[in-house]
Design a protein around this motif. Sequence first.
Motif, PDB file in Angstrom:
ATOM      1  N   GLU A  89      -2.559  32.904 104.427  1.00  0.00           N
ATOM      2  CA  GLU A  89      -1.513  32.017 103.940  1.00  0.00           C
ATOM      3  C   GLU A  89      -1.136  31.059 105.067  1.00  0.00           C
ATOM      4  OE1 GLU A  89       2.287  33.896 103.185  1.00  0.00           O
ATOM      5  OE2 GLU A  89       3.213  31.970 102.736  1.00  0.00           O
ATOM      6  N   GLU A  90      -0.950  29.783 104.710  1.00  0.00           N
ATOM      7  CA  GLU A  90      -0.470  28.819 105.706  1.00  0.00           C
ATOM      8  C   GLU A  90       0.970  28.476 105.354  1.00  0.00           C
ATOM      9  OE1 GLU A  90      -3.153  25.515 106.078  1.00  0.00           O
ATOM     10  OE2 GLU A  90      -4.792  26.829 106.739  1.00  0.00           O
ATOM     11  N   TYR A  91       1.820  28.550 106.322  1.00  0.00           N
ATOM     12  CA  TYR A  91       3.239  28.290 106.099  1.00  0.00           C
ATOM     13  C   TYR A  91       3.658  27.188 107.060  1.00  0.00           C
ATOM     14  CZ  TYR A  91       8.196  29.457 105.315  1.00  0.00           C
ATOM     15  OH  TYR A  91       9.528  29.429 104.982  1.00  0.00           O
ATOM     16  N   ASN A  92       3.967  26.033 106.506  1.00  0.00           N
ATOM     17  CA  ASN A  92       4.286  24.851 107.312  1.00  0.00           C
ATOM     18  C   ASN A  92       3.208  24.523 108.348  1.00  0.00           C
ATOM     19  OD1 ASN A  92       6.056  22.639 107.894  1.00  0.00           O
ATOM     20  ND2 ASN A  92       6.588  23.656 109.816  1.00  0.00           N
ATOM     21  N   ILE A  93       1.964  24.684 107.953  1.00  0.00           N
ATOM     22  CA  ILE A  93       0.866  24.267 108.841  1.00  0.00           C
ATOM     23  C   ILE A  93       0.577  22.797 108.529  1.00  0.00           C
ATOM     24  CG2 ILE A  93      -1.628  24.526 109.276  1.00  0.00           C
ATOM     25  CD1 ILE A  93      -0.063  26.759 110.566  1.00  0.00           C
ATOM     26  N   ASN A  94       0.617  21.936 109.557  1.00  0.00           N
ATOM     27  CA  ASN A  94       0.362  20.508 109.350  1.00  0.00           C
ATOM     28  C   ASN A  94      -0.217  19.891 110.619  1.00  0.00           C
ATOM     29  OD1 ASN A  94       2.622  19.651 111.103  1.00  0.00           O
ATOM     30  ND2 ASN A  94       3.873  20.617 109.496  1.00  0.00           N
ATOM     31  N   ASP A  95      -0.542  18.610 110.538  1.00  0.00           N
ATOM     32  CA  ASP A  95      -1.220  17.954 111.665  1.00  0.00           C
ATOM     33  C   ASP A  95      -0.325  17.766 112.876  1.00  0.00           C
ATOM     34  OD1 ASP A  95      -3.433  17.827 110.158  1.00  0.00           O
ATOM     35  OD2 ASP A  95      -3.172  15.734 109.515  1.00  0.00           O
ATOM     36  N   ASN A  96       0.988  17.955 112.674  1.00  0.00           N
ATOM     37  CA  ASN A  96       1.899  17.706 113.790  1.00  0.00           C
ATOM     38  C   ASN A  96       2.521  18.963 114.370  1.00  0.00           C
ATOM     39  OD1 ASN A  96       1.541  14.864 113.622  1.00  0.00           O
ATOM     40  ND2 ASN A  96       2.807  14.932 111.752  1.00  0.00           N
ATOM     41  N   ASN A  97       2.015  20.147 113.955  1.00  0.00           N
ATOM     42  CA  ASN A  97       2.555  21.393 114.518  1.00  0.00           C
ATOM     43  C   ASN A  97       2.500  21.344 116.035  1.00  0.00           C
ATOM     44  OD1 ASN A  97       1.007  23.331 111.918  1.00  0.00           O
ATOM     45  ND2 ASN A  97       3.182  22.940 112.186  1.00  0.00           N
ATOM     46  N   GLU A  98       3.639  21.710 116.678  1.00  0.00           N
ATOM     47  CA  GLU A  98       3.599  21.841 118.139  1.00  0.00           C
ATOM     48  C   GLU A  98       3.256  23.267 118.534  1.00  0.00           C
ATOM     49  OE1 GLU A  98       7.581  21.190 119.670  1.00  0.00           O
ATOM     50  OE2 GLU A  98       8.410  21.513 117.672  1.00  0.00           O
ATOM     51  N   PHE A  99       3.675  24.204 117.696  1.00  0.00           N
ATOM     52  CA  PHE A  99       3.314  25.609 117.911  1.00  0.00           C
ATOM     53  C   PHE A  99       2.777  26.181 116.612  1.00  0.00           C
ATOM     54  CE2 PHE A  99       7.108  25.387 120.889  1.00  0.00           C
ATOM     55  CZ  PHE A  99       6.342  25.290 122.045  1.00  0.00           C
ATOM     56  N   VAL A 100       1.867  27.150 116.774  1.00  0.00           N
ATOM     57  CA  VAL A 100       1.400  27.900 115.605  1.00  0.00           C
ATOM     58  C   VAL A 100       1.666  29.379 115.866  1.00  0.00           C
ATOM     59  CG1 VAL A 100      -0.636  28.624 114.291  1.00  0.00           C
ATOM     60  CG2 VAL A 100      -0.327  26.211 114.905  1.00  0.00           C
ATOM     61  N   CYS A 101       2.297  30.027 114.892  1.00  0.00           N
ATOM     62  CA  CYS A 101       2.500  31.472 114.993  1.00  0.00           C
ATOM     63  C   CYS A 101       1.467  32.173 114.124  1.00  0.00           C
ATOM     64  CB  CYS A 101       3.891  31.873 114.502  1.00  0.00           C
ATOM     65  SG  CYS A 101       5.213  31.125 115.457  1.00  0.00           S
ATOM     66  N   VAL A 102       1.115  33.383 114.528  1.00  0.00           N
ATOM     67  CA  VAL A 102       0.249  34.218 113.696  1.00  0.00           C
ATOM     68  C   VAL A 102       0.912  35.588 113.585  1.00  0.00           C
ATOM     69  CG1 VAL A 102      -2.076  35.087 113.287  1.00  0.00           C
ATOM     70  CG2 VAL A 102      -1.762  33.010 114.658  1.00  0.00           C
ATOM     71  N   ALA A 103       1.070  36.050 112.363  1.00  0.00           N
ATOM     72  CA  ALA A 103       1.638  37.380 112.134  1.00  0.00           C
ATOM     73  C   ALA A 103       1.173  37.841 110.769  1.00  0.00           C
ATOM     74  CB  ALA A 103       3.166  37.329 112.187  1.00  0.00           C
ATOM     75  N   PHE A 104       1.117  39.164 110.578  1.00  0.00           N
ATOM     76  CA  PHE A 104       0.710  39.689 109.265  1.00  0.00           C
ATOM     77  C   PHE A 104       1.765  40.666 108.748  1.00  0.00           C
ATOM     78  CE2 PHE A 104      -0.753  44.100 109.984  1.00  0.00           C
ATOM     79  CZ  PHE A 104      -0.828  44.144 111.369  1.00  0.00           C
ATOM     80  N   GLY A 105       1.733  40.890 107.470  1.00  0.00           N
ATOM     81  CA  GLY A 105       2.572  41.914 106.851  1.00  0.00           C
ATOM     82  C   GLY A 105       4.053  41.687 107.075  1.00  0.00           C
ATOM     83  N   THR A 106       4.758  42.772 107.321  1.00  0.00           N
ATOM     84  CA  THR A 106       6.200  42.728 107.524  1.00  0.00           C
ATOM     85  C   THR A 106       6.587  41.774 108.653  1.00  0.00           C
ATOM     86  OG1 THR A 106       6.700  44.896 106.604  1.00  0.00           O
ATOM     87  CG2 THR A 106       8.118  44.147 108.396  1.00  0.00           C
ATOM     88  N   ALA A 107       5.835  41.781 109.741  1.00  0.00           N
ATOM     89  CA  ALA A 107       6.164  40.913 110.878  1.00  0.00           C
ATOM     90  C   ALA A 107       6.198  39.455 110.430  1.00  0.00           C
ATOM     91  CB  ALA A 107       5.141  41.105 111.999  1.00  0.00           C
ATOM     92  N   ALA A 108       5.271  39.075 109.533  1.00  0.00           N
ATOM     93  CA  ALA A 108       5.188  37.675 109.088  1.00  0.00           C
ATOM     94  C   ALA A 108       6.454  37.258 108.340  1.00  0.00           C
ATOM     95  CB  ALA A 108       3.957  37.466 108.218  1.00  0.00           C
TER      96      ALA A 108
END
Lengths: 360, 251
Positions: free
Chosen positions: A249-268
């Motif tokens: 799933e991408e959540y607010n992923i766009n060409d101008n992201n300054e940071f990208v987070c990665v998490a799965f399950g409950t943490a996400a």
Amino acid sequence: MGNKVLMKGNEAVAEAAIRSGCRLYFAYPITPQSELIEYMAKMMPKVKGTFLQAESEVAAINMVYGAAGMGKRVMTSSSSPGISLKMEGISYLAGARLPAVIINVQRGGPGLGDIQPAQGDYFQATKGGGHGDYRLIVLAPSSVQEFADMASDSFDLADKYRVPVMILSDGLLGQMMEPVEFKEYKTDKEIEELGKQHYDWCIHTNEDGKGHHHNEINSLEIDPNVLERHVLNLEQIYKEIEKNEVKHEEYNINDNNEFVCVAFGTAARIVKSAIDDLNAEGRNIGLIRPITVWPYPYKEIAKTIHGNVKRVFVFELNLGQMVEDVKLAVNGKVPVEFMGKVGGLVFTPEEIKEKIKAYL
Amino acid sequence: MAIIAKRPDSLREVSFTYCPGCMHGVAHRLIAETVDELGLKNQMTGVAPVGCSVFAYKFFDFDMAQAAHGRAPAVATGMKRARPEMNVFTYQGDGDLAAIGTAEIVHAANRGEHISVFFVNNAIYGMTGGQMAPTTLPGMKTTTSPYGRDANDIGYPVRVCELLNTLEAPYYIERVSLLSVPEIIKAKKAVQKALTYNKEGRGFTFIEFVSTCPTNWGLDPVKSQQWAKENMIPFFKPGVFRDKGTEGGQK
Ligand SMILES: Cc1ncc(C[n+]2csc(CCOP(=O)(O)OP(=O)(O)O)c2C)c(N)n1
Ligand code: SF4
Ligand SMILES: [Mg+2]
């Protein structure tokens, strides 16, 4: 369809499994998955299915092996310590190419640990756990609805590739109540048809008029050349799965992201609310949530690391396990920061915001 | 020309992997003949253990499963529950059934699973080269009891029939031996009874075969049989422990 009911994740996934045609369930009680086994105890007799409380998780997974060998949809569930006991059987399921569904409602470890949510079994689920070269398809839900939907997805995947599939959940998703909408029940006829797709390899009577068969449910190949062929054949199947079944799933992923987070399950879930707050303050932070943690969305993560992304953050309820896969995906292009929480504790959105803000 | 002896239909034309003089082949034959006689071949299936009889899944001419070491009763449970229209047996050695698989056999028996269990007791781990088994006799030398089994240190041999006979559910429990032709004929009757009960859906049936392992005992087949008669039979006494199919239920 169309009817939302409020249910615990443990019960929702059990109900969804029954609706997907699962008529055999073998398990041993353990917190925090007990609502699942209790739900099955209550509901399986109503659909003329088999509920059996096994003498151990070892026995339960071997009952699964037996039932899967008969070409029937079968499931077991447990929590971390019990999943460790199932590892022998899971390796045999993989070796014998048997479709089956295993649910892990993870809790804190190692050892007896505690009964609070954790993600400490990521390595075990995605990198082996049992012996030998094998893979499990591992699905990581992040809501009660998704947990339930994964029941039917996992049976379909297991049948399609003849591999065991694990749903890697945790104590929070198991215990939490959320509205959930179910698919229709598969009819007895549909369930019978599902079973028949396996007739060319599964154990069944010789009374179907199609001539005598001698099918073997087996993981033993004593001749190294034959075993090599078998394992290379498994590798081909795993490659197919990697090609076709990656989900994220991408959540607010766009060409101008300054940071990208990665998490799965409950943490996400928690990361989402943290980045919502930060984005409301004018930041542009996205989240990638792997839905399949094997096969892993390496390429999908790599694609999001463009020129504007300065850093990647990984949040897990463990000491840092999935972060290794994220690093493989990022491949040194930007720094990867990790924050974990252990002991069965869950981080707050505030803690996550603080971690990210330290790099603003 | 009249055929007076032939391979049972239920055995495939695959060579056994057993040593000369081994009794696994005899036990297989008794099972296969009985399956033929009872007309069960089309709905029969079984579970091979880990042990010298690991390849049993290749030998029987119907669908078969192979289980992890000791887990055959759990696998058979899943099989029978999934397809109750089939008749299911497990075939297990003493290490498989009475050591690593103790929990699985006791609980399958205790649930009264509708399966037959054929248990080959040769007092040793045959496949792995002659280590001590839970059924190794006191004083008996094996590669892991090189000074003889010291019962004070490691305990006495496990008598499985007696143990299972403490449970309510089992329908039929008998110990037979394969140590002479008359004994083999008796053993055949026990197999017939077990599989008949299985066919009739009566419940859990269990046959123990007192057997030999010439290779790992270091004796020729004839001397092995003699040794077993003198040493195993006094400890593992043949007999019917439970038969709910007869008047009075128990012997
Ligand atoms: C989990 C596991 N532990 C150990 C082994 C090694 N192993 C293979 S066969 C065997 C003993 C078999 O002895 P028994 O059940 O008495 O059968 P027999 O060969 O005497 O017929 C052992 C220990 C294994 N395959 N799996
Ligand atoms: S090692 Fe013993 S039990 Fe195994 S095949 Fe040879 S004689 Fe039979
Ligand atoms: Mg043995």
